[in-house]
Write a protein that holds these residues in place. Structure first.
Motif, PDB file in Angstrom:
ATOM      1  N   UNK A   1      71.021  46.617 -55.347  1.00  0.00           N
ATOM      2  CA  UNK A   1      70.051  46.759 -56.272  1.00  0.00           C
ATOM      3  C   UNK A   1      68.631  46.363 -55.507  1.00  0.00           C
ATOM      4  N   UNK A   2      67.479  47.341 -55.852  1.00  0.00           N
ATOM      5  CA  UNK A   2      66.486  46.854 -55.351  1.00  0.00           C
ATOM      6  C   UNK A   2      65.532  46.860 -56.552  1.00  0.00           C
ATOM      7  N   UNK A   3      64.515  45.766 -56.315  1.00  0.00           N
ATOM      8  CA  UNK A   3      63.522  45.518 -57.440  1.00  0.00           C
ATOM      9  C   UNK A   3      62.022  45.636 -57.034  1.00  0.00           C
ATOM     10  N   UNK A   4      61.257  45.885 -57.714  1.00  0.00           N
ATOM     11  CA  UNK A   4      59.929  45.881 -57.763  1.00  0.00           C
ATOM     12  C   UNK A   4      59.241  45.175 -58.905  1.00  0.00           C
ATOM     13  N   UNK A   5      58.387  43.959 -58.776  1.00  0.00           N
ATOM     14  CA  UNK A   5      57.830  43.582 -60.065  1.00  0.00           C
ATOM     15  C   UNK A   5      56.178  43.727 -59.705  1.00  0.00           C
ATOM     16  N   UNK A   6      55.657  44.510 -60.916  1.00  0.00           N
ATOM     17  CA  UNK A   6      54.286  44.842 -60.757  1.00  0.00           C
ATOM     18  C   UNK A   6      53.645  44.221 -62.120  1.00  0.00           C
ATOM     19  N   UNK A   7      52.610  43.459 -61.596  1.00  0.00           N
ATOM     20  CA  UNK A   7      51.876  42.610 -62.618  1.00  0.00           C
ATOM     21  C   UNK A   7      50.192  43.118 -62.581  1.00  0.00           C
ATOM     22  N   UNK A   8      49.810  43.630 -63.661  1.00  0.00           N
ATOM     23  CA  UNK A   8      48.442  44.116 -63.537  1.00  0.00           C
ATOM     24  C   UNK A   8      47.441  42.946 -63.842  1.00  0.00           C
ATOM     25  N   UNK A   9      46.203  43.231 -63.330  1.00  0.00           N
ATOM     26  CA  UNK A   9      45.027  42.393 -63.504  1.00  0.00           C
ATOM     27  C   UNK A   9      44.869  42.042 -64.944  1.00  0.00           C
ATOM     28  N   UNK A  10      45.390  42.939 -65.938  1.00  0.00           N
ATOM     29  CA  UNK A  10      45.173  42.810 -67.417  1.00  0.00           C
ATOM     30  C   UNK A  10      45.838  41.332 -67.762  1.00  0.00           C
ATOM     31  N   UNK A  11      47.047  41.067 -66.943  1.00  0.00           N
ATOM     32  CA  UNK A  11      47.701  40.272 -67.375  1.00  0.00           C
ATOM     33  C   UNK A  11      46.827  38.737 -67.146  1.00  0.00           C
ATOM     34  N   UNK A  12      46.200  38.560 -65.738  1.00  0.00           N
ATOM     35  CA  UNK A  12      45.410  37.267 -65.468  1.00  0.00           C
ATOM     36  C   UNK A  12      44.629  38.197 -64.286  1.00  0.00           C
ATOM     37  N   UNK A  13      43.329  37.450 -64.409  1.00  0.00           N
ATOM     38  CA  UNK A  13      42.363  38.194 -63.316  1.00  0.00           C
ATOM     39  C   UNK A  13      42.576  37.345 -61.881  1.00  0.00           C
ATOM     40  N   UNK A  14      43.357  36.389 -61.912  1.00  0.00           N
ATOM     41  CA  UNK A  14      43.377  35.370 -60.920  1.00  0.00           C
ATOM     42  C   UNK A  14      44.785  35.830 -60.081  1.00  0.00           C
ATOM     43  N   UNK A  15      44.528  36.231 -59.025  1.00  0.00           N
ATOM     44  CA  UNK A  15      45.916  36.581 -58.219  1.00  0.00           C
ATOM     45  C   UNK A  15      46.800  35.376 -58.006  1.00  0.00           C
ATOM     46  N   UNK A  16      46.332  34.244 -58.108  1.00  0.00           N
ATOM     47  CA  UNK A  16      46.980  32.957 -57.997  1.00  0.00           C
ATOM     48  C   UNK A  16      48.070  33.017 -59.435  1.00  0.00           C
ATOM     49  N   UNK A  17      47.666  33.320 -60.342  1.00  0.00           N
ATOM     50  CA  UNK A  17      48.541  33.309 -61.780  1.00  0.00           C
ATOM     51  C   UNK A  17      49.555  34.426 -61.516  1.00  0.00           C
ATOM     52  N   UNK A  18      48.956  35.780 -61.046  1.00  0.00           N
ATOM     53  CA  UNK A  18      49.978  37.023 -60.920  1.00  0.00           C
ATOM     54  C   UNK A  18      50.938  36.407 -59.798  1.00  0.00           C
ATOM     55  N   UNK A  19      50.865  36.096 -58.807  1.00  0.00           N
ATOM     56  CA  UNK A  19      51.667  35.607 -57.794  1.00  0.00           C
ATOM     57  C   UNK A  19      52.828  34.456 -58.372  1.00  0.00           C
ATOM     58  N   UNK A  20      52.313  33.466 -58.942  1.00  0.00           N
ATOM     59  CA  UNK A  20      52.975  32.613 -59.381  1.00  0.00           C
ATOM     60  C   UNK A  20      54.160  33.326 -60.567  1.00  0.00           C
ATOM     61  N   UNK A  21      53.871  34.062 -61.281  1.00  0.00           N
ATOM     62  CA  UNK A  21      54.619  34.745 -62.420  1.00  0.00           C
ATOM     63  C   UNK A  21      55.711  35.670 -61.435  1.00  0.00           C
ATOM     64  N   UNK A  22      55.105  36.432 -60.415  1.00  0.00           N
ATOM     65  CA  UNK A  22      56.052  37.060 -59.724  1.00  0.00           C
ATOM     66  C   UNK A  22      57.119  36.190 -58.865  1.00  0.00           C
ATOM     67  N   UNK A  23      56.529  35.126 -58.313  1.00  0.00           N
ATOM     68  CA  UNK A  23      57.555  34.041 -57.931  1.00  0.00           C
ATOM     69  C   UNK A  23      58.524  33.563 -58.861  1.00  0.00           C
ATOM     70  N   UNK A  24      58.303  33.078 -59.924  1.00  0.00           N
ATOM     71  CA  UNK A  24      59.226  32.973 -60.951  1.00  0.00           C
ATOM     72  C   UNK A  24      60.195  33.898 -61.279  1.00  0.00           C
ATOM     73  N   UNK A  25      59.889  35.183 -61.535  1.00  0.00           N
ATOM     74  CA  UNK A  25      60.825  36.158 -61.911  1.00  0.00           C
ATOM     75  C   UNK A  25      61.791  36.181 -60.475  1.00  0.00           C
ATOM     76  N   UNK A  26      61.174  36.404 -59.563  1.00  0.00           N
ATOM     77  CA  UNK A  26      62.015  36.624 -58.290  1.00  0.00           C
ATOM     78  C   UNK A  26      63.178  35.588 -57.923  1.00  0.00           C
ATOM     79  N   UNK A  27      62.472  34.146 -57.980  1.00  0.00           N
ATOM     80  CA  UNK A  27      63.236  33.138 -57.913  1.00  0.00           C
ATOM     81  C   UNK A  27      64.664  32.951 -58.953  1.00  0.00           C
TER      82      UNK A  27
END
Length: 128
Positions: A54-80
């Motif tokens: 299984x290979x995964x990519x998680x794409x989070x748009x800037x429309x979700x949050x303008x802050x990269x910190x928030x987008x990275x936090x969401x990505x880390x939560x899903x990957x964890x």
């Protein structure tokens, strides 16, 4: 913790293949695109281990949050969540998964996000 390299998707050919040949599963917060793996596409990236995992990519748009910190936090939560539940995932079935988050003001609610992610994993039959 980030996903291991053998679980990551990369390259524009890979994403074009997923967009054209995928089955889509929609939720309120995110969309899954699941496609059968095609290891021939990955040969151009000089991967030594082109196994059918299984290979995964998680794409989070800037429309979700303008802050990269928030987008990275969401990505880390899903990957964890994915790494902790990897034993439940069918490793014998070679799939590529692209997760796209929809825009909205939900990114502060971790429980709601993980519940939606888990429901779509069951719905797409990646977890039994």
């Amino acid at each position: 913790m980030a996903l291991p390299k053998n679980m990551r998707l990369k390259g524009h050919r890979t994403f074009n293949y997923i967009h054209k040949n995928s089955t889509k599963y929609h939720g309120k917060l995110m969309t899954f695109k699941v496609a059968r793996s095609n290891p021939d596409i990955l040969l151009s990236h000089n991967f030594k281990n082109t196994s059918n995992n299984l290979r995964v990519a998680i794409a989070i748009s800037k429309k979700v949050s303008k802050k990269a910190v928030d987008r990275n936090k969401i990505r880390r939560i899903l990957q964890e969540w994915l790494l902790t539940n990897i034993q439940k995932i069918n490793n014998h079935k070679p799939y590529w998964l692209l997760v796209n988050l929809r825009f909205g003001d939900f990114y502060n609610d971790k429980n709601k996000l993980l519940e939606e992610f888990q429901n779509l994993m069951f719905k797409s039959r990646l977890i039994k």
